[in-house]
Design a protein around this motif. Structure first.
Motif, PDB file in Angstrom:
ATOM      1  N   GLY A  53       0.817  -1.337  -0.283  1.00  0.00           N
ATOM      2  CA  GLY A  53      -0.049   0.038   0.091  1.00  0.00           C
ATOM      3  C   GLY A  53       1.032   1.428  -0.105  1.00  0.00           C
ATOM      4  N   HIS A  54       1.770   0.901  -0.404  1.00  0.00           N
ATOM      5  CA  HIS A  54       2.214   2.409  -0.961  1.00  0.00           C
ATOM      6  C   HIS A  54       3.345   3.090  -2.423  1.00  0.00           C
ATOM      7  CE1 HIS A  54       6.192   0.141   0.920  1.00  0.00           C
ATOM      8  NE2 HIS A  54       6.261  -0.422  -0.202  1.00  0.00           N
ATOM      9  N   SER A  55       3.819   3.698  -1.947  1.00  0.00           N
ATOM     10  CA  SER A  55       4.140   3.919  -3.581  1.00  0.00           C
ATOM     11  C   SER A  55       5.428   3.371  -4.819  1.00  0.00           C
ATOM     12  CB  SER A  55       4.413   5.263  -3.796  1.00  0.00           C
ATOM     13  OG  SER A  55       6.030   6.115  -3.246  1.00  0.00           O
ATOM     14  N   LEU A  56       5.466   2.869  -6.006  1.00  0.00           N
ATOM     15  CA  LEU A  56       7.217   2.732  -6.316  1.00  0.00           C
ATOM     16  C   LEU A  56       7.601   3.140  -6.043  1.00  0.00           C
ATOM     17  CD1 LEU A  56       7.579   0.292  -8.626  1.00  0.00           C
ATOM     18  CD2 LEU A  56       6.976   1.982  -9.589  1.00  0.00           C
ATOM     19  N   GLN A  57       7.993   4.157  -6.497  1.00  0.00           N
ATOM     20  CA  GLN A  57       9.277   5.101  -4.975  1.00  0.00           C
ATOM     21  C   GLN A  57       9.932   4.898  -4.282  1.00  0.00           C
ATOM     22  OE1 GLN A  57       6.018   6.777  -6.841  1.00  0.00           O
ATOM     23  NE2 GLN A  57       7.546   8.088  -8.167  1.00  0.00           N
ATOM     24  N   ARG A  58       8.555   4.452  -2.984  1.00  0.00           N
ATOM     25  CA  ARG A  58       8.965   4.118  -1.727  1.00  0.00           C
ATOM     26  C   ARG A  58       9.419   2.659  -2.016  1.00  0.00           C
ATOM     27  NH1 ARG A  58       9.699   3.521   3.826  1.00  0.00           N
ATOM     28  NH2 ARG A  58       9.262   1.373   4.419  1.00  0.00           N
ATOM     29  N   GLU A  59       8.780   1.807  -2.858  1.00  0.00           N
ATOM     30  CA  GLU A  59       9.715   0.398  -3.248  1.00  0.00           C
ATOM     31  C   GLU A  59      11.142  -0.020  -3.141  1.00  0.00           C
ATOM     32  OE1 GLU A  59       8.897  -3.207  -1.766  1.00  0.00           O
ATOM     33  OE2 GLU A  59       8.427  -1.914  -1.035  1.00  0.00           O
ATOM     34  N   VAL A  60      11.108   1.357  -4.060  1.00  0.00           N
ATOM     35  CA  VAL A  60      12.509   1.509  -4.839  1.00  0.00           C
ATOM     36  C   VAL A  60      13.688   1.646  -4.400  1.00  0.00           C
ATOM     37  CG1 VAL A  60      13.462   2.709  -7.221  1.00  0.00           C
ATOM     38  CG2 VAL A  60      11.474   1.049  -7.440  1.00  0.00           C
ATOM     39  N   GLY A  61      12.876   3.317  -3.472  1.00  0.00           N
ATOM     40  CA  GLY A  61      13.778   3.947  -2.241  1.00  0.00           C
ATOM     41  C   GLY A  61      14.294   2.439  -1.201  1.00  0.00           C
ATOM     42  N   TYR A  62      13.598   2.278  -0.895  1.00  0.00           N
ATOM     43  CA  TYR A  62      13.651   0.898   0.053  1.00  0.00           C
ATOM     44  C   TYR A  62      14.280  -0.297  -0.560  1.00  0.00           C
ATOM     45  CZ  TYR A  62      13.480  -2.798   3.390  1.00  0.00           C
ATOM     46  OH  TYR A  62      13.230  -3.748   4.215  1.00  0.00           O
ATOM     47  N   LEU A  63      14.252  -0.751  -1.609  1.00  0.00           N
ATOM     48  CA  LEU A  63      15.178  -1.897  -1.965  1.00  0.00           C
ATOM     49  C   LEU A  63      16.329  -1.653  -2.451  1.00  0.00           C
ATOM     50  CD1 LEU A  63      12.662  -4.046  -4.063  1.00  0.00           C
ATOM     51  CD2 LEU A  63      13.271  -4.464  -2.338  1.00  0.00           C
ATOM     52  N   THR A  64      16.489   0.170  -3.063  1.00  0.00           N
ATOM     53  CA  THR A  64      17.848   0.662  -3.220  1.00  0.00           C
ATOM     54  C   THR A  64      18.471   0.916  -1.686  1.00  0.00           C
ATOM     55  OG1 THR A  64      17.055   2.041  -5.031  1.00  0.00           O
ATOM     56  CG2 THR A  64      19.083   2.502  -4.094  1.00  0.00           C
ATOM     57  N   ALA A  65      18.469   1.244  -0.829  1.00  0.00           N
ATOM     58  CA  ALA A  65      18.786   1.212   0.558  1.00  0.00           C
ATOM     59  C   ALA A  65      19.423  -0.276   0.848  1.00  0.00           C
ATOM     60  CB  ALA A  65      17.715   2.010   2.172  1.00  0.00           C
ATOM     61  N   HIS A  66      18.193  -1.424   0.942  1.00  0.00           N
ATOM     62  CA  HIS A  66      18.481  -2.794   1.798  1.00  0.00           C
ATOM     63  C   HIS A  66      19.598  -2.887   0.699  1.00  0.00           C
ATOM     64  CE1 HIS A  66      17.423  -6.113   3.216  1.00  0.00           C
ATOM     65  NE2 HIS A  66      17.794  -7.420   1.985  1.00  0.00           N
ATOM     66  N   SER A  67      20.390  -2.885  -0.318  1.00  0.00           N
ATOM     67  CA  SER A  67      20.542  -3.329  -1.289  1.00  0.00           C
ATOM     68  C   SER A  67      22.090  -2.932  -1.384  1.00  0.00           C
ATOM     69  CB  SER A  67      19.960  -3.400  -2.664  1.00  0.00           C
ATOM     70  OG  SER A  67      21.010  -4.230  -3.199  1.00  0.00           O
ATOM     71  N   VAL A  68      22.391  -1.223  -0.806  1.00  0.00           N
ATOM     72  CA  VAL A  68      23.134  -0.911  -0.572  1.00  0.00           C
ATOM     73  C   VAL A  68      23.829  -0.891   0.358  1.00  0.00           C
ATOM     74  CG1 VAL A  68      24.168   1.905  -0.340  1.00  0.00           C
ATOM     75  CG2 VAL A  68      22.854   1.326  -2.019  1.00  0.00           C
ATOM     76  N   LEU A  69      22.855  -1.250   1.513  1.00  0.00           N
ATOM     77  CA  LEU A  69      23.547  -1.702   2.957  1.00  0.00           C
ATOM     78  C   LEU A  69      24.438  -2.938   2.902  1.00  0.00           C
ATOM     79  CD1 LEU A  69      20.590  -0.248   5.648  1.00  0.00           C
ATOM     80  CD2 LEU A  69      23.350   0.467   5.333  1.00  0.00           C
ATOM     81  N   HIS A  70      23.684  -4.032   2.078  1.00  0.00           N
ATOM     82  CA  HIS A  70      24.530  -5.150   1.872  1.00  0.00           C
ATOM     83  C   HIS A  70      25.536  -4.968   1.496  1.00  0.00           C
ATOM     84  CE1 HIS A  70      21.699  -8.181   2.657  1.00  0.00           C
ATOM     85  NE2 HIS A  70      21.175  -8.153   2.035  1.00  0.00           N
ATOM     86  N   LEU A  71      25.887  -3.795   0.534  1.00  0.00           N
ATOM     87  CA  LEU A  71      27.435  -3.561  -0.545  1.00  0.00           C
ATOM     88  C   LEU A  71      28.217  -3.309   0.572  1.00  0.00           C
ATOM     89  CD1 LEU A  71      26.331  -1.720  -4.227  1.00  0.00           C
ATOM     90  CD2 LEU A  71      27.022  -3.847  -3.362  1.00  0.00           C
ATOM     91  N   LEU A  72      27.752  -3.026   1.604  1.00  0.00           N
ATOM     92  CA  LEU A  72      28.270  -2.104   2.486  1.00  0.00           C
ATOM     93  C   LEU A  72      28.717  -3.025   3.592  1.00  0.00           C
ATOM     94  CD1 LEU A  72      27.301   1.306   2.997  1.00  0.00           C
ATOM     95  CD2 LEU A  72      29.574   0.480   2.163  1.00  0.00           C
ATOM     96  N   GLY A  73      28.515  -4.547   3.394  1.00  0.00           N
ATOM     97  CA  GLY A  73      29.429  -5.489   4.364  1.00  0.00           C
ATOM     98  C   GLY A  73      27.428  -6.036   5.219  1.00  0.00           C
ATOM     99  N   TYR A  74      26.842  -5.081   4.604  1.00  0.00           N
ATOM    100  CA  TYR A  74      25.555  -5.328   6.291  1.00  0.00           C
ATOM    101  C   TYR A  74      24.716  -6.900   5.700  1.00  0.00           C
ATOM    102  CZ  TYR A  74      25.713  -1.191   9.064  1.00  0.00           C
ATOM    103  OH  TYR A  74      26.318  -0.238   9.395  1.00  0.00           O
ATOM    104  N   ASP A  75      24.080  -7.667   6.454  1.00  0.00           N
ATOM    105  CA  ASP A  75      24.223  -8.712   6.333  1.00  0.00           C
ATOM    106  C   ASP A  75      22.168  -9.081   7.208  1.00  0.00           C
ATOM    107  OD1 ASP A  75      22.686 -11.183   4.668  1.00  0.00           O
ATOM    108  OD2 ASP A  75      24.910 -11.963   5.022  1.00  0.00           O
ATOM    109  N   HIS A  76      21.080  -9.778   6.635  1.00  0.00           N
ATOM    110  CA  HIS A  76      20.200  -9.622   7.567  1.00  0.00           C
ATOM    111  C   HIS A  76      20.529 -11.882   7.837  1.00  0.00           C
ATOM    112  CE1 HIS A  76      18.084 -11.038   3.785  1.00  0.00           C
ATOM    113  NE2 HIS A  76      18.560  -9.794   4.016  1.00  0.00           N
ATOM    114  N   ILE A  77      21.647 -12.871   8.042  1.00  0.00           N
ATOM    115  CA  ILE A  77      20.571 -13.647   8.130  1.00  0.00           C
ATOM    116  C   ILE A  77      20.648 -14.198   9.880  1.00  0.00           C
ATOM    117  CG2 ILE A  77      21.897 -16.166   8.471  1.00  0.00           C
ATOM    118  CD1 ILE A  77      23.600 -14.775   6.032  1.00  0.00           C
TER     119      ILE A  77
END
Length: 167
Positions: free
Chosen positions: A111-135
């Motif tokens: 129930g939110h915008s495509l912009q919010r979803e793409v922004g969230y996925l980008t932030a999530h992924s960049v954290l992974h690039l910096l070494g974060y994980d969520h195991i």
């Protein structure tokens, strides 16, 4: 921020029209995450928009999972050490691949915008690039807090509270 962040964005799909401003949003997201993490120096990030078929092929090839997913991260660094672009001196953080079909469907689902979803996925992924994980569950919560902080900073707050699901 003094150091230059170069975000190369490629659209390799035709399933979802890329809304005006979404490329700028992706760049702002990358910058916001690096700022939050006090990243030092210039950086390069590649972001590719694909469709479900494209991301499924990558997921199968690199993760041995024959299913589409929303986003994939391909970090180029390890333990804070990155390859450097010889011409620019920028640290090459890696690649982010987003399924625009999946992002569109998840935006509708949550129930939110495509912009919010793409922004969230980008932030999530960049954290992974910096070494974060969520195991581990605590790591998952820590990552989610950082993602939501970035979304708030960019004026894209969550439309509802989140629940950390056990995957």
């Amino acid at each position: 921020m003094a150091d230059k962040i170069r975000v190369v964005i490629t659209n390799k799909q035709k399933a979802v029209k890329i809304p005006t401003g979404i490329r700028m949003l992706v760049r702002r997201c990358c910058n916001a995450v690096l700022q939050l993490e006090n990243f030092e120096g210039a950086a390069e990030i590649s972001v590719t928009f694909t469709d479900n078929k494209g991301i499924r092929e990558l997921n199968k090839q690199y993760r041995d999972k024959d299913i589409e997913t929303d986003v994939l991260s391909f970090p180029m660094g390890e333990n804070g050490v990155y390859d450097t672009d010889r011409e620019t001196g920028a640290k090459i953080l890696g690649d982010v691949v987003i399924s625009m079909e999946k992002a569109r469907d998840q935006a509708a689902l949550y129930g939110h915008s495509l912009q919010r979803e793409v922004g969230y996925l980008t932030a999530h992924s960049v954290l992974h690039l910096l070494g974060y994980d969520h195991i581990e569950n605590m790591d998952k919560v820590r990552m989610r807090e950082k993602e939501e902080y970035v979304m708030e900073e960019l004026g894209l707050p969550a439309s509802s509270s989140y629940i950390v699901d056990k995957v």
